[in-house]
Design a protein around this motif. Structure first.
Motif, PDB file in Angstrom:
ATOM      1  N   VAL A   1       0.882  -1.124  -0.109  1.00 13.35           N
ATOM      2  CA  VAL A   1       0.038  -0.036   0.077  1.00 13.35           C
ATOM      3  C   VAL A   1       0.780   0.952   0.036  1.00 13.35           C
ATOM      4  CG1 VAL A   1      -1.604   1.560   1.234  1.00 13.35           C
ATOM      5  CG2 VAL A   1      -2.077  -1.088   1.055  1.00 13.35           C
TER       6      VAL A   1
ATOM      7  N   ILE B   1      -3.847  -2.977  -3.959  1.00 21.06           N
ATOM      8  CA  ILE B   1      -4.626  -3.783  -3.376  1.00 21.06           C
ATOM      9  C   ILE B   1      -5.989  -2.941  -3.650  1.00 21.06           C
ATOM     10  CG2 ILE B   1      -5.468  -4.496  -0.849  1.00 21.06           C
ATOM     11  CD1 ILE B   1      -2.465  -4.995  -1.771  1.00 21.06           C
TER      12      ILE B   1
ATOM     13  N   ASN C   1     -10.244  -2.580  -3.289  1.00 14.83           N
ATOM     14  CA  ASN C   1     -11.255  -2.981  -2.524  1.00 14.83           C
ATOM     15  C   ASN C   1     -11.969  -4.193  -2.865  1.00 14.83           C
ATOM     16  OD1 ASN C   1     -11.645  -1.324  -0.412  1.00 14.83           O
ATOM     17  ND2 ASN C   1     -12.891  -0.033  -1.255  1.00 14.83           N
TER      18      ASN C   1
ATOM     19  N   LEU D   1      -9.506  -7.298  -2.241  1.00 16.80           N
ATOM     20  CA  LEU D   1      -9.616  -7.187  -0.779  1.00 16.80           C
ATOM     21  C   LEU D   1     -10.813  -8.070  -0.213  1.00 16.80           C
ATOM     22  CD1 LEU D   1      -7.633  -6.579   1.586  1.00 16.80           C
ATOM     23  CD2 LEU D   1      -8.975  -4.625   1.739  1.00 16.80           C
ATOM     24  N   LYS D   2     -12.000  -7.707  -0.848  1.00 14.09           N
ATOM     25  CA  LYS D   2     -13.208  -8.332  -0.314  1.00 14.09           C
ATOM     26  C   LYS D   2     -13.166  -9.726  -0.535  1.00 14.09           C
ATOM     27  CE  LYS D   2     -17.808  -6.656   0.857  1.00 14.09           C
ATOM     28  NZ  LYS D   2     -18.950  -6.036  -0.053  1.00 14.09           N
TER      29      LYS D   2
ATOM     30  N   ILE E   1     -10.488 -11.728   0.893  1.00 15.24           N
ATOM     31  CA  ILE E   1     -10.757 -12.117   2.512  1.00 15.24           C
ATOM     32  C   ILE E   1     -11.868 -13.277   2.657  1.00 15.24           C
ATOM     33  CG2 ILE E   1     -11.508 -11.083   4.425  1.00 15.24           C
ATOM     34  CD1 ILE E   1      -9.665  -8.596   4.168  1.00 15.24           C
TER      35      ILE E   1
ATOM     36  N   LEU F   1     -21.873  -4.236   2.437  1.00 15.44           N
ATOM     37  CA  LEU F   1     -20.608  -4.341   3.654  1.00 15.44           C
ATOM     38  C   LEU F   1     -21.121  -4.760   4.899  1.00 15.44           C
ATOM     39  CD1 LEU F   1     -17.456  -3.779   3.497  1.00 15.44           C
ATOM     40  CD2 LEU F   1     -17.804  -1.572   4.351  1.00 15.44           C
TER      41      LEU F   1
ATOM     42  N   TRP G   1     -21.658  -8.409   5.154  1.00  9.96           N
ATOM     43  CA  TRP G   1     -20.433  -8.971   4.933  1.00  9.96           C
ATOM     44  C   TRP G   1     -19.595  -9.115   6.430  1.00  9.96           C
ATOM     45  CZ3 TRP G   1     -14.979  -7.168   4.465  1.00  9.96           C
ATOM     46  CH2 TRP G   1     -14.038  -8.118   3.814  1.00  9.96           C
ATOM     47  N   LEU G   2     -19.675  -7.966   7.028  1.00  7.31           N
ATOM     48  CA  LEU G   2     -19.147  -7.886   8.442  1.00  7.31           C
ATOM     49  C   LEU G   2     -19.647  -8.724   9.242  1.00  7.31           C
ATOM     50  CD1 LEU G   2     -18.121  -4.470   9.844  1.00  7.31           C
ATOM     51  CD2 LEU G   2     -19.359  -6.097  11.514  1.00  7.31           C
TER      52      LEU G   2
ATOM     53  N   LEU H   1     -18.202 -12.083   8.470  1.00  3.34           N
ATOM     54  CA  LEU H   1     -16.688 -12.012   9.026  1.00  3.34           C
ATOM     55  C   LEU H   1     -16.766 -12.377  10.328  1.00  3.34           C
ATOM     56  CD1 LEU H   1     -14.494  -9.483   7.449  1.00  3.34           C
ATOM     57  CD2 LEU H   1     -14.652 -11.832   7.017  1.00  3.34           C
TER      58      LEU H   1
ATOM     59  N   MET I   1      -7.520   2.421  -3.249  1.00  2.00           N
ATOM     60  CA  MET I   1      -8.348   1.734  -2.343  1.00  2.00           C
ATOM     61  C   MET I   1      -9.052   2.669  -1.189  1.00  2.00           C
ATOM     62  SD  MET I   1      -7.431  -1.328   0.048  1.00  2.00           S
ATOM     63  CE  MET I   1      -6.541  -0.565   1.590  1.00  2.00           C
ATOM     64  N   ASN I   2     -10.393   2.923  -1.130  1.00  2.00           N
ATOM     65  CA  ASN I   2     -10.818   3.134   0.105  1.00  2.00           C
ATOM     66  C   ASN I   2     -10.745   2.464   1.412  1.00  2.00           C
ATOM     67  OD1 ASN I   2     -13.320   2.047   0.657  1.00  2.00           O
ATOM     68  ND2 ASN I   2     -14.076   3.253  -1.417  1.00  2.00           N
TER      69      ASN I   2
ATOM     70  N   SER J   1     -12.856   1.220   3.478  1.00  2.00           N
ATOM     71  CA  SER J   1     -14.102   0.861   3.936  1.00  2.00           C
ATOM     72  C   SER J   1     -13.888  -0.944   4.103  1.00  2.00           C
ATOM     73  CB  SER J   1     -15.119   1.016   3.213  1.00  2.00           C
ATOM     74  OG  SER J   1     -15.047   0.521   1.944  1.00  2.00           O
ATOM     75  N   VAL J   2     -13.310  -1.646   3.323  1.00  2.00           N
ATOM     76  CA  VAL J   2     -13.183  -3.069   3.441  1.00  2.00           C
ATOM     77  C   VAL J   2     -12.178  -3.316   4.631  1.00  2.00           C
ATOM     78  CG1 VAL J   2     -12.648  -5.304   2.381  1.00  2.00           C
ATOM     79  CG2 VAL J   2     -14.033  -3.366   1.247  1.00  2.00           C
TER      80      VAL J   2
ATOM     81  N   ALA K   1     -14.051  -2.692   7.943  1.00  2.00           N
ATOM     82  CA  ALA K   1     -14.996  -3.655   8.253  1.00  2.00           C
ATOM     83  C   ALA K   1     -14.231  -4.876   8.661  1.00  2.00           C
ATOM     84  CB  ALA K   1     -15.710  -3.983   6.944  1.00  2.00           C
ATOM     85  N   VAL K   2     -13.147  -5.308   8.176  1.00  2.00           N
ATOM     86  CA  VAL K   2     -12.241  -6.398   8.785  1.00  2.00           C
ATOM     87  C   VAL K   2     -11.773  -6.065   9.986  1.00  2.00           C
ATOM     88  CG1 VAL K   2     -10.150  -7.923   8.688  1.00  2.00           C
ATOM     89  CG2 VAL K   2     -11.557  -7.093   6.281  1.00  2.00           C
TER      90      VAL K   2
ATOM     91  N   ALA L   1     -14.661  -6.231  12.407  1.00  2.00           N
ATOM     92  CA  ALA L   1     -15.237  -7.810  12.664  1.00  2.00           C
ATOM     93  C   ALA L   1     -14.056  -8.327  13.633  1.00  2.00           C
ATOM     94  CB  ALA L   1     -15.421  -8.428  11.457  1.00  2.00           C
TER      95      ALA L   1
END
Lengths: 490, 345
Positions: free
Chosen positions: A20, A197, A199, A202-203, A206, A460, A463-464, A467, B1-2, B4-5, B8-9, B12
């Motif tokens: 990143v 990376i 979003n 990443l989603k 993960i 989201l 999804w949370l 997780l 990348m924003n 938000s994901v 969220a991780v 969580a």
């Protein structure tokens, strides 16, 4: 480094952090290579030298094969390259096995001399990275790809950490172009793609990793003690308990291995790399060949392309086709481990494939029968196939010859005793609940196509919740002393 | 990348880790008079409490260590037996369920700090069986190991931390205990003699049918040179030696059905040979098949506890061994209790 450790989570977060922060493509590639080497060195220590040796060996042989001016010379160079790869694999994996067999026959024929075992450490992942590497030199020999200019890129292909120790087995022609993919940008013009990376990646990554951790830590590791209770000392155990143990092991090894693969695919996806899938609901296979299209796909397709087809595949006589299938699976069994139980597992699958092919060839009407197109026919095919698949799991799990013979006999010749099986089930209620849970989830994943993608595409907040649920299950399955993945020893 | 994901991780993780911590904390601790006190079988904490107590001055102590397979050794009987030969020793049974040398190694410094007169260590093949994580740990490292470096640095930091993280150590074990998911009986993880009330663990003698269908694990044993438990065992013996604490080793008795189903009993003999060769002054006594056919078994691995007239033989034999060691002239051991020697293997 095991995926199911805090060490790996920290390692992976650090890697993501670096990608990143630093956007320079060359730096990213060097860093990815060093990180992959660190990942391997963490558990394999000095055995990393073998990985580096294989990398250098095939990098230069790849170039030499490409530059060779006649086919004869190309062939000789390819043989040298394969000899180096397979020689290393054979020496570290099979020397002690060969010595043991030699000593056995020496004792049998009273030769009076025993060769001492070398007690070599089995380098983790050697079977996998050897096969990766072979796809490169063979690919160049076959004209499917040209040699890479950058050594770093080639070394990343061999050592890419998500797939390094237990696959999926990558093909050079599929992976290497991803490192040199070009993108067009309005402001910068055409350039090589950096590791970014996103979003979306990443989603999905993960989600895959979470499912992988769930399969490994919640299902496989929790069923493992019950499998041990059946097969560590099976003599005297009833048929139904053996069958239950075999089903439990089938679930354990599927969740263990496909869990590893999911984590690997997820980690690669987050970094923007695509890797081939390895499993596609294998316990819904309705024939032996269908099973091998769904189980350990990267290995079965490798064996098909680099062993079965060069042997002649199905283009020679029918007898030769059956023999080719048998040889391929025999060697596939031996690839899994230097032990007769794996060989027997491979032989069984070879016999299944050859027999199935024989039946289809001999009775073509049977394959086209209406019955097998109905739901009942599908169910019958599935049950027959899985009966044999689970039978073959017994030699895969049990090394002791007497235990293996007893277990297979009890599986085939059912004794219909139920009292001790009931006791066994009562004393393993928790494991049975986990198994039932797996069956339900497996059916759901079969009924709902692209379930992982669907999960990763939900809003989201949902999804949370997904997780949190997975993390809770995984946390409560954490033992403090993580169990290694079964395929690490291959 | 924003973000938000990633956020969220993180959320969580925080939510699920908080639920985990709170759940385990409430499982291990209870509120009494405004303070949180330990309420469960957190064995490491209990051991710390035990070893850090002030033992009576000049008390001669014998520590029995090993797994739950030594719980049937009754310290009161043993004390009585020793007294008959004018040996006034207090015996402590410090057996811990699922104990293996690698785990015992964690408390060896605590054991030494309590200054026992003798340590009597009960071992069986199970002590050297493969644990599932050992496949990648068994390899010899020729180059520095990052894992070991981190462990060596982090271990003391956590040990000196003002917070006690032990309750987070094995969520799985706690969870399985809560839901009754442990195979067989989901009982104690601490020696009842020291850490809990004896009465609640008074199990009956098993009949033959139960013993026939008892499912005991037979884990494979890694070779000598790769066996981490053997390495830990030797470290324990060496540490005790360094601190001038004599050690007696005895081989834990086994039940007949288990003996008949053992994959290869000779493998364990190799371990005993190896230990006796390396530590010739440490006596090893074998009770391996001494009670195999006796009607004293709770299951294939454990002699029943506290059944006075039946299982006393186990405590008496260990008391005899200790007596013979402390005062060789007062008692003669029968032939079947003689010391293990290299050639016996």
């Amino acid at each position: 480094m095991l995926f199911n450790t805090i060490d790996f989570i920290i390692f992976f977060i650090v890697i993501l952090g670096v990608f990143v922060l630093i956007k320079n493509r060359k730096f990213q590639h060097v860093f990815l290579l060093l990180a992959s080497y660190f990942f391997f060195y963490y558990t394999s220590n000095y055995l990393i030298t073998l990985l580096i040796f294989t990398t250098i060996w095939d990098y230069y042989f790849g170039k030499a094969i490409w530059n060779a001016d006649n086919i004869q010379r190309k062939k000789i160079l390819l043989i040298c390259s394969l000899a180096g790869n397979l020689g290393l694999l054979g020496f570290f994996k099979y020397t002690d096995f060969a010595i043991t067999q030699f000593n056995f026959f020496g004792h049998y024929f009273d030769l009076g001399h025993q060769i001492p075992l070398l007690n070599l450490a089995l380098p983790i992942g050697i079977s996998f990275y050897t096969f990766h590497s072979i796809t490169y030199t063979v690919g160049i020999y076959r004209g499917q790809l040209s040699p890479v200019k950058s050594f770093t890129d080639y070394a990343i292909f061999v050592a890419f950490f998500p797939q390094l120790v237990a696959g999926p087995i990558l093909r050079a022609k599929d992976f290497l172009p991803q490192l040199r993919e070009k993108i067009d940008g309005l402001e910068v013009g055409t350039q090589f793609r950096r590791i970014v990376i996103t979003n979306a990646n990443l989603k999905i990554g993960i989600t895959l990793m979470a499912i992988g951790f769930f399969k490994k830590m919640v299902i496989a590791d929790n069923i493992s003690p019950m499998v041990g209770d059946v097969f560590n000392a099976p003599i005297g155990v009833d048929s139904f308990t053996i069958i239950l143990g075999s089903i439990a092991f089938g679930i354990q090894i599927f969740c263990d291995f496909s869990g590893y693969t999911d984590i690997a695919l997820g980690a690669a996806a987050i970094l923007g790399f695509k890797m081939p899938i390895n499993f596609n609901k294998p316990y819904f296979a309705t024939s032996p060949s269908d099973f091998w299209r769904k189980w350990h796909i990267s290995l079965s397709s490798w064996l098909r392309d680099y062993l079965y087809i060069p042997l002649g595949g199905s283009h020679k006589s029918k007898t030769r086709t059956y023999l080719n299938l048998f040889i391929t699976m025999f060697l596939g069994g031996l690839w899994h481990g230097a032990s007769w139980n794996f060989v027997l597992w491979g032989i069984l699958h070879g016999v299944y494939l050859a027999s199935h092919k024989f039946i289809v060839d001999k009775f073509p009407l049977l394959g086209n029968a209406k019955f097998f197109k109905t739901k009942l026919g599908w169910l019958v095919s599935l049950l027959i196939t899985q009966y044999f698949v689970f039978l073959a799991w017994i030699p895969f799990r049990v090394q002791n010859v007497d235990f293996m013979k007893y277990s297979m006999m009890k599986y085939v010749l059912v004794d219909f005793h139920t009292s001790s099986t009931l006791n066994f089930i009562l004393s393993h209620r928790f494991h049975i609940v986990i198994m039932v849970g797996f069956v339900i989830l497996h059916i759901i994943s079969y009924k709902i196509p692209h379930l992982r993608e669907r999960i990763s595409n939900v809003k989201l907040r949902y999804w949370l919740v997904f997780l949190v649920g997975i993390m809770l299950c995984v946390f409560f399955s954490y033992e403090g002393n993580p169990e290694a993945f079964l395929y690490f020893k291959f | 990348m924003n973000q938000s994901v990633a956020l969220a991780v993180l959320v969580a993780f925080i939510i699920s880790f908080s639920i985990l911590s709170l759940g385990l904390f409430l499982y291990h601790y209870k509120l009494e008079d405004g303070t949180w006190v330990l309420s469960s079988d957190n064995i490491l904490v209990k051991q710390r409490v035990f070893f850090s107590q002030k033992f009576p001055a000049n008390q001669e102590k014998i520590f029995l260590i090993g797994s739950s397979q030594i719980w049937a050794l009754n310290t009161i009987y043993m004390h009585e037996d020793l007294l008959k030969n004018n040996l006034n020793y207090t015996v402590y049974n410090l057996g811990v369920a699922l104990d293996v040398p690698k785990v015992r190694m964690k408390t060896i410094d605590l054991i030494i700090s309590a200054k026992p007169t003798i340590v009597v260590y009960g071992i069986s093949d199970r002590d050297f069986a493969t644990d599932s994580s050992s496949s990648d740990e068994s390899q010899v490292n020729l180059l520095p190991s990052p894992h070991d470096i981190i462990q060596n640095w982090l271990g003391p930091q956590l040990a000196n931390s003002p917070f006690d993280f032990n309750f987070l150590q094995s969520p799985k074990l706690n969870f399985l205990t809560m839901v009754g998911g442990l195979p067989g009986d989901n009982r104690f993880y601490a020696n009842p003699d020291i850490y809990a009330t004896l009465e609640q663990y008074n199990f009956p003698i098993a009949n033959n049918t139960k013993l026939q269908i008892d499912y005991a694990n037979f884990e494979s044993i890694l070779p000598l040179e790769k066996n981490e438990n053997l390495i830990a065992f030797k470290k324990i013996i060496s540490k005790l030696h360094e601190n001038k604490i004599p050690v007696i080793i005895f081989v834990i008795p086994q039940e007949r059905h288990r003996l008949e189903h053992l994959p290869d009993p000779n493998v364990f003999n190799l371990f005993l040979n190896n230990i006796s060769q390396e530590y010739p002054d440490v006596p090893i006594y074998s009770l391996w098949d001494r009670y195999a056919d006796m009607n004293i078994w709770e299951d294939r691995r454990h002699v029943v506890m506290n059944a006075k007239n039946t299982t006393r033989v186990y405590s008496d034999d260990i008391a005899k061994i200790i007596t013979n060691y402390l005062s060789p002239n007062t008692i003669e051991l029968d032939q079947s209790l003689s010391r293990w020697t290299f050639n016996d293997g």
